[in-house]
Design an enzyme around this catalytic site. Structure first.
Site, short mmCIF file in Angstrom:
data_model
loop_
_atom_site.label_atom_id
_atom_site.label_comp_id
_atom_site.label_asym_id
_atom_site.label_seq_id
_atom_site.Cartn_x
_atom_site.Cartn_y
_atom_site.Cartn_z
N HIS A 123 0.81 -1.12 -0.01
CA HIS A 123 0.02 0.13 0.09
C HIS A 123 0.84 1.27 -0.02
O HIS A 123 2.02 1.28 0.43
CB HIS A 123 -0.80 -0.10 1.26
CG HIS A 123 -1.91 0.92 1.49
ND1 HIS A 123 -1.86 2.19 1.74
CD2 HIS A 123 -3.32 0.81 1.26
CE1 HIS A 123 -2.67 3.06 1.69
NE2 HIS A 123 -3.68 2.08 1.45
N ASP A 200 3.27 -4.58 8.10
CA ASP A 200 1.92 -3.94 7.88
C ASP A 200 0.93 -4.85 8.30
O ASP A 200 0.58 -5.38 7.21
CB ASP A 200 1.97 -3.08 6.50
CG ASP A 200 0.93 -2.38 6.28
OD1 ASP A 200 -0.16 -2.34 7.17
OD2 ASP A 200 0.65 -1.72 5.25
N GLN A 203 -4.31 -5.06 7.11
CA GLN A 203 -5.26 -6.08 6.28
C GLN A 203 -5.32 -7.37 6.89
O GLN A 203 -6.26 -8.19 6.62
CB GLN A 203 -5.13 -6.19 4.92
CG GLN A 203 -5.23 -4.96 4.07
CD GLN A 203 -6.60 -4.44 4.14
OE1 GLN A 203 -7.55 -5.22 4.56
NE2 GLN A 203 -6.94 -3.14 3.99
N LYS A 226 -10.29 -0.74 10.70
CA LYS A 226 -10.47 -2.02 9.65
C LYS A 226 -10.98 -3.19 10.43
O LYS A 226 -11.01 -4.23 9.89
CB LYS A 226 -9.14 -2.28 8.99
CG LYS A 226 -9.05 -0.90 7.90
CD LYS A 226 -7.75 -1.41 7.13
CE LYS A 226 -7.11 -0.30 6.47
NZ LYS A 226 -8.04 0.12 5.10
N CYS A 364 -4.73 2.38 -3.66
CA CYS A 364 -3.43 2.64 -3.19
C CYS A 364 -2.34 2.05 -3.32
O CYS A 364 -1.39 1.71 -2.31
CB CYS A 364 -3.59 3.23 -1.67
SG CYS A 364 -4.76 4.56 -1.08
N1 PLP Z 1 -1.54 -0.69 4.65
C1 PLP Z 1 -2.44 -1.66 4.04
C2 PLP Z 1 -2.21 -2.91 3.63
C3 PLP Z 1 -3.87 -0.88 3.88
O1 PLP Z 1 -4.81 -1.81 3.32
C4 PLP Z 1 -3.94 0.34 4.18
C5 PLP Z 1 -5.35 0.86 4.09
O2 PLP Z 1 -6.16 0.65 3.40
C6 PLP Z 1 -3.14 1.06 5.10
C7 PLP Z 1 -1.96 0.61 5.25
C8 PLP Z 1 -3.49 2.43 5.49
O3 PLP Z 1 -4.34 2.35 6.49
P1 PLP Z 1 -4.88 3.77 7.38
O4 PLP Z 1 -5.43 4.42 6.11
O5 PLP Z 1 -5.74 3.21 8.19
O6 PLP Z 1 -3.78 4.28 7.62
#
Ligand code: PLP
Length: 406
Positions: A123, A200, A203, A226, A364
């Site tokens: 992401h 990270d 998900q 999430k 993203c």
């Molecule tokens: N990392 C991953 C794999 C994501 O899917 C997302 C959001 O969709 C994020 C990071 C960013 O999360 P946030 O917008 O809650 O900071």
């Protein structure tokens, strides 16, 4: 899961009874954000009505209650991910802020010529914070590729490590492909080279319960919104030794021991990284999301989502012209697809007219889109409250849409 169980769960999410125009809402955008059970919402309402006071400042009852609640959530998170100490849990605004914190503060020690390993399925939140370091230092990003099933090439990953590697940062589960990465094995490989690891988990946390000590990672980050919790709250887990060695990320109230114009000393962990008033109401209410996950049972959640994934994938593949991106055997309930040459936006728009909420676009993850050779995809993602009937209605809607667009 029995229909009775699902109905009981669904009753906790009033939004699921909404109608979009003439149609019942079918919410399949859970990867972007999950819905929130009433217990969490009621807690937020209760706290605003009865117990709002800033944390860590007052001796009065309300302030102490607020502090206790916030620290209760911290311990809840610690237990949930099996962190060794509660001081290793830092509250942030979300995954994005947590990664920025690590990139900025831990990245402070990186030097010209250092290399950071990322993967092509990251992401943007796990790409751009590392790129920001390149404004002042000549740091290289090395990228792990995927195979056609959407799995990481572990041999290539292994080959990227060298004496310049200072960090490996990768997602636990891809928000596009659904691939569950072998993070424990990847951490082990990085540690063989003495390289710290950030995972990270944005998900992963809705689908499984990570054990940070078992994974062995140095940092693990995720967002509350999430995983059935409130917006505005994220978690940075970091091993104490590393967190202690890092400079503060932001300066301000709450994060200091003593301030004078000539010299300031910083608070101990975890407060050193929590400058300013935190989102204490949402943090407190976050603990109710853990209650929900615990009462529902992570095993039950994973099993139900897996069944929905397998069923929907099988039925989707019967639709002429459909192409699904990501077919790893170990895959979360995320299905990215395109139909023929149809634009993902048109598919999403027409699905919305039929009450189905999916996400469209690059999610993203533009480098991944480039690798897949598409500008974007349609993405349907499931949560524990989705039903097989909803999956059927989603597929029926697509069957009607497909001929219109091809
Ligand atoms: N990392 C991953 C794999 C994501 O899917 C997302 C959001 O969709 C994020 C990071 C960013 O999360 P946030 O917008 O809650 O900071």
């Amino acid at each position: 899961m029995t229909n009775e169980n699902i109905e009981k769960i669904r009753r906790q999410f009033p939004v699921l009874s909404r109608r979009i125009g003439e149609k019942d809402l079918i919410y399949l955008d859970n990867t972007a954000t999950s819905q929130t059970p009433s217990t969490v919402v009621r807690e937020i309402e209760f706290l605003y009505d009865n117990s709002k006071a800033n944390v860590h400042r007052g001796v009065h009852t309300l302030s102490q209650e607020a502090t206790d609640r916030q620290e209760h959530t911290r311990r809840r998170v610690q237990g949930w991910i099996n962190a060794a100490e509660f001081e290793e849990i830092i509250f942030t605004r979300g995954t994005t802020e947590a990664i920025n914190l690590v990139a900025s503060s831990f990245g402070d020690r990186f030097r010209d010529g250092d290399e950071i390993i990322l993967t092509v399925m990251e992401h943007h939140a796990n790409i751009v914070p590392w790129q920001l370091l390149q404004r002042h230092k000549d740091i290289k990003l090395r990228v792990v590729e995927i195979n056609d099933r959407g799995e990481l090439d572990l041999e290539q990953y292994r080959s990227l490590f060298n004496e310049h590697t200072v960090m490996a940062s990768f997602t636990h589960i891809s928000n596009v492909l659904g691939t569950v990465n072998p993070v424990k094995e990847m951490t082990r490989i990085a540690h063989e080279h003495g390289v710290p690891v950030l995972v990270d988990g944005a998900q992963a946390v809705p689908h499984l319960r990570p054990d940070v000590q078992q994974i062995g990672c140095d940092f693990y980050v995720f967002s509350s919104h999430k995983m059935y919790g409130p917006t505005g709250v994220g978690i940075l887990y970091g091993r104490r030794e590393l967190l202690e060695s890092m400079p503060p990320y932001q300066g301000g109230g709450e994060m200091i021991k003593h301030v004078s114009f000539s010299h300031t000393t910083f608070a101990e962990l975890p407060f050193k990284f929590e400058a300013g008033t935190p989102d204490f109401i949402d943090i407190a209410a976050f603990s109710k999301a853990f209650d929900f996950l615990e009462e529902t049972g992570m095993d039950m959640i994973s099993m139900h989502e897996k069944q929905l994934l397998d069923y929907t994938t099988r039925r989707l593949l019967d639709i002429p012209g459909i192409k699904i991106y990501g077919s790893a055997p170990d895959k979360a309930a995320v299905i990215s697809f395109n139909i023929g040459e149809a634009h993902n936006y048109d598919v999403g728009f027409l699905l919305d007219k039929m009450g189905v909420a999916v996400r469209t676009g690059h999610h993203c993850a533009q480098p991944l889109m480039e690798r897949l050779g598409v500008p974007g995809t349609v993405r349907a993602s499931f949560a524990v409250y989705n039903t097989f009937d909803e999956a059927d209605r989603f597929i029926d809607a697509l069957r009607r849409i497909a001929p219109m667009l091809m």
